[in-house]
Design an enzyme around this catalytic site. Structure first.
Site, short mmCIF file in Angstrom:
data_model
loop_
_atom_site.label_atom_id
_atom_site.label_comp_id
_atom_site.label_asym_id
_atom_site.label_seq_id
_atom_site.Cartn_x
_atom_site.Cartn_y
_atom_site.Cartn_z
CG HIS A 156 40.94 32.67 34.61
ND1 HIS A 156 39.78 33.20 35.14
CD2 HIS A 156 41.70 33.74 34.24
CE1 HIS A 156 39.84 34.52 35.06
NE2 HIS A 156 40.99 34.87 34.52
NE ARG A 157 42.37 36.56 38.94
CZ ARG A 157 42.16 36.92 37.67
NH1 ARG A 157 43.12 36.79 36.80
NH2 ARG A 157 41.02 37.40 37.30
N GLY A 201 37.37 43.97 33.86
CA GLY A 201 37.78 43.58 32.51
C GLY A 201 36.64 43.00 31.66
CE1 TYR A 202 38.37 42.36 26.61
CE2 TYR A 202 40.06 41.54 28.09
CZ TYR A 202 39.70 42.29 26.99
OH TYR A 202 40.65 42.96 26.25
CG ASP A 203 34.88 39.43 35.27
OD1 ASP A 203 35.42 38.43 34.73
OD2 ASP A 203 35.23 39.86 36.38
CG ASP A 254 50.35 37.23 31.16
OD1 ASP A 254 50.25 38.44 31.44
OD2 ASP A 254 50.28 36.81 29.99
#
Ligand code: IMP
Length: 197
Positions: A181-182, A154-156, A70
């Site tokens: 983060h991932r 997404g928000y990249d 998540d």
């Protein structure tokens, strides 16, 4: 090693495959998985447990473990939002409209600091790690003043990681896969699973 990923997001699977050597990810093809927790950790655990239980009843493939993530973008000027609601922010809009909307919510002069956060949950099906556990990773940065670039998802296009002047949407995938983060959470998991020294 074969891991069932409790997500049908191919971008995420590609990022994980680069970071977790020797892991073959099986993408989620079951029913929609509920995610109504208040924290990334709650949702990651909820998804992994749902996927494990669903696979035990309906899955045909042999798997060694189940993994769920998540993640989201936490913007300080938006009190940490959209955060755990990142996937559900302005749900009817495409990111080409969602990103400008988010930018318009930050007043000029306000701090633009932000971070992407990822919590991974893992449950072993074979081996010793049968108890669910979570691991997290984050990348600090700032929100750009306009959306730039088309790589990633997404928000990249609106996130500039610290130390760079380009957004994740403009940077090469290899750079994002190193900093993200991932990537950080997945590296910790790879260590824990003994996949990297
Ligand atoms: P999840 O699939 O429930 O974890 O939702 C994560 C949401 O956070 C995604 O749908 C994106 O909106 C956002 N997000 C998470 N990681 C990234 C990323 O690496 N780049 C851009 N957006 C991301």
């Amino acid at each position: 090693m074969r891991i069932l990923l409790a997500s049908s997001n191919t971008h995420k699977a590609q990022e994980f495959e680069v970071i977790l050597p020797g892991v073959n990810f099986l993408l989620w093809s079951g029913p929609d998985i509920p995610e109504d927790g208040a924290f990334f950790q709650d949702n990651a655990l909820q998804k992994a447990i749902f996927a494990r239980d669903w696979h035990a009843q309906h899955g045909n493939e042999n798997i060694d473990g189940v993994m769920a993530d998540d993640s989201g973008l936490c913007v300080d000027a938006l009190f940490g939002g959209p955060g755990v609601l990142s996937a559900r922010f302005a749900p009817r809009l495409a990111y080409s409209e969602k990103n400008p909307l988010l930018l318009s919510m930050i007043n000029s002069g306000e701090t633009r600091t932000a971070r992407f956060v990822c919590v991974l949950a893992y449950i072993g099906i074979t081996g010793t790690m049968r108890e669910p556990f979570t691991i997290s990773g984050s990348v600090e940065g700032v929100i750009a003043t306009e959306a730039r670039g088309s790589s990633g998802f997404g928000y990249d296009p609106i996130f500039i990681p610290n130390g760079y002047s380009k957004t994740f949407g403009e940077l090469e995938a290899e750079i994002k896969n190193d900093l993200s983060h991932r990537a950080k959470a997945a590296r910790k998991l790879a260590l824990r699973l003994g996949l990297i020294p």
